[in-house]
Design a protein around this motif. Structure first.
Motif, mmCIF file in Angstrom:
data_model
loop_
_atom_site.group_PDB
_atom_site.id
_atom_site.type_symbol
_atom_site.label_atom_id
_atom_site.label_comp_id
_atom_site.label_asym_id
_atom_site.label_seq_id
_atom_site.Cartn_x
_atom_site.Cartn_y
_atom_site.Cartn_z
ATOM 1 N N GLN A 30 5.568 -12.356 5.989
ATOM 2 C CA GLN A 30 6.489 -11.733 6.922
ATOM 3 C C GLN A 30 5.734 -11.345 8.184
ATOM 4 O OE1 GLN A 30 7.788 -7.879 5.619
ATOM 5 N NE2 GLN A 30 9.770 -8.163 6.565
ATOM 6 N N ALA A 31 6.341 -11.556 9.308
ATOM 7 C CA ALA A 31 5.691 -11.191 10.553
ATOM 8 C C ALA A 31 5.570 -9.668 10.645
ATOM 9 C CB ALA A 31 6.515 -11.707 11.733
ATOM 10 N N GLY A 81 8.467 -28.852 20.089
ATOM 11 C CA GLY A 81 7.330 -28.597 20.963
ATOM 12 C C GLY A 81 6.316 -27.634 20.383
ATOM 13 N N THR A 82 5.209 -27.528 21.108
ATOM 14 C CA THR A 82 4.068 -26.737 20.663
ATOM 15 C C THR A 82 4.431 -25.276 20.430
ATOM 16 O OG1 THR A 82 2.606 -28.150 21.941
ATOM 17 C CG2 THR A 82 1.740 -26.000 21.321
ATOM 18 N N PHE A 83 5.058 -24.688 21.435
ATOM 19 C CA PHE A 83 5.216 -23.243 21.381
ATOM 20 C C PHE A 83 6.131 -22.805 20.234
ATOM 21 C CE2 PHE A 83 6.973 -19.191 22.235
ATOM 22 C CZ PHE A 83 5.862 -18.465 22.608
ATOM 23 N N LEU A 85 6.842 -20.191 15.132
ATOM 24 C CA LEU A 85 7.544 -20.092 13.847
ATOM 25 C C LEU A 85 6.583 -20.230 12.673
ATOM 26 C CD1 LEU A 85 10.552 -19.727 14.450
ATOM 27 C CD2 LEU A 85 10.980 -21.769 13.105
ATOM 28 N N LEU A 86 5.622 -21.134 12.799
ATOM 29 C CA LEU A 86 4.699 -21.379 11.689
ATOM 30 C C LEU A 86 3.473 -20.483 11.768
ATOM 31 C CD1 LEU A 86 4.922 -25.276 11.449
ATOM 32 C CD2 LEU A 86 6.229 -23.549 10.196
ATOM 33 N N ARG A 87 3.371 -19.721 12.830
ATOM 34 C CA ARG A 87 2.300 -18.729 13.003
ATOM 35 C C ARG A 87 0.926 -19.355 12.857
ATOM 36 N NH1 ARG A 87 5.235 -14.558 13.526
ATOM 37 N NH2 ARG A 87 7.157 -14.273 12.365
ATOM 38 N N PRO A 133 12.638 -25.756 4.871
ATOM 39 C CA PRO A 133 11.760 -26.851 5.315
ATOM 40 C C PRO A 133 11.800 -26.992 6.837
ATOM 41 C CG PRO A 133 13.255 -27.580 3.569
ATOM 42 C CD PRO A 133 13.733 -26.230 4.005
ATOM 43 N N VAL A 134 10.619 -27.155 7.419
ATOM 44 C CA VAL A 134 10.499 -27.249 8.883
ATOM 45 C C VAL A 134 9.864 -28.586 9.247
ATOM 46 C CG1 VAL A 134 9.436 -26.268 10.964
ATOM 47 C CG2 VAL A 134 10.177 -24.746 9.109
#
Ligand code: SF4
Length: 255
Positions: free
Chosen positions: A53-54, A188-190, A195-197, A216-217
């Motif tokens: 969790q963030a 994109g990169t950002f 999201l995947l930290r 799934p991402v």
């Protein structure tokens, strides 16, 4: 937002900037997801796994976690001034599409056209994304959901800064929790790194499946990149074909 929360956000932004990004989910139990449509066993299993969790989630406003629909969540967002991006925006770009979408796209933040119209991905890059959805996948744009990591346009189209992400990300996280898509595509990169930290280049993340709290991402290149690098289209099509297979969509052969 009161002063204590604002200070805590600033503290967390500093921690994020220093690279401290995760705490165990067990620190604070997430709110129960709303009762929704049944998902395949594989997806349910993945959702049940312990996740991370963030740090920003620790300070999530209770109203965000309690919102059980996108309309409710938009109401909680209100005329937001939770971060400094609010000063330069014309419109908040909350997100668009089907609340029951099986497929969700996440970009970085609104550009000039999006800021003016209040809708994500409506400029040149947006039209390319629409082509990917309609001509490539055989879906309508209204069948999917499209959102960004931050909902106000960063000045000069710069990347969002850590304190802005900390302030805005709880809304994206709740959008994902409400929609519960079968697949997330980060553009994109950002958006992928947020999201995947991680700090892994998009070229090394695209084409492979990742996980965001059990969803799934599939990261792929941003449509704006494709406008400058047409050679990337083949790789994006490969990524999108994997997404289509995962969603059970017929994969048409491209000529
Ligand atoms: S970017 Fe997000 S947190 Fe910042 S002002 Fe806009 S809506 Fe609020």
């Amino acid at each position: 937002m009161d002063e204590a929360t604002r200070l805590a956000h600033a503290y967390l932004a500093r921690e994020v900037a220093l690279g401290l990004e995760f705490v165990p989910r067990s620190v604070r139990p997430p709110p129960a997801p709303p009762a929704r449509k049944e998902r395949p066993a594989a997806v349910r299993q993945a959702t049940d796994r312990p996740a991370v969790q963030a740090l920003s989630d620790l300070l999530i406003e209770p109203e965000i976690g309690a919102a059980s629909s996108l309309t409710e969540l938009r109401g909680v967002l209100g005329d937001c001034s939770r971060c400094k991006l609010h000063g330069g925006r014309t419109n908040i770009v909350f997100g668009v599409g089907d609340e029951n979408a099986e497929l969700m796209f996440v970009g970085e933040g609104p550009g000039e056209d999006e800021d003016r119209q209040g809708e994500p991905f409506v400029g040149r890059a947006g039209r390319l994304l629409t082509d990917i959805i309609t001509k490539g996948m055989g879906l309508d744009r209204a069948d999917v959901y499209i959102a960004n990591v931050v909902k106000c346009r960063p000045p000069g189209n710069r990347n969002p800064e850590p304190d802005e992400i900390v302030a805005c990300e709880p809304f994206l996280a709740r959008q994902i929790a409400i929609i519960r898509p079968k697949v997330l595509v980060t553009l994109g990169t950002f958006a992928t790194q947020a999201l995947l930290r991680n700090r892994v280049p998009i070229s090394r993340q695209r084409g492979n499946w990742h996980d965001y709290n059990g969803v799934p991402v599939m990261p792929t290149f941003h449509p704006a990149y494709l406008l400058r690098n047409a050679s990337g289209k083949r790789l994006v099509w490969e990524d999108i074909q994997q997404v289509m297979e995962r969603l059970g969509l017929p994969v048409a052969k491209k000529g």
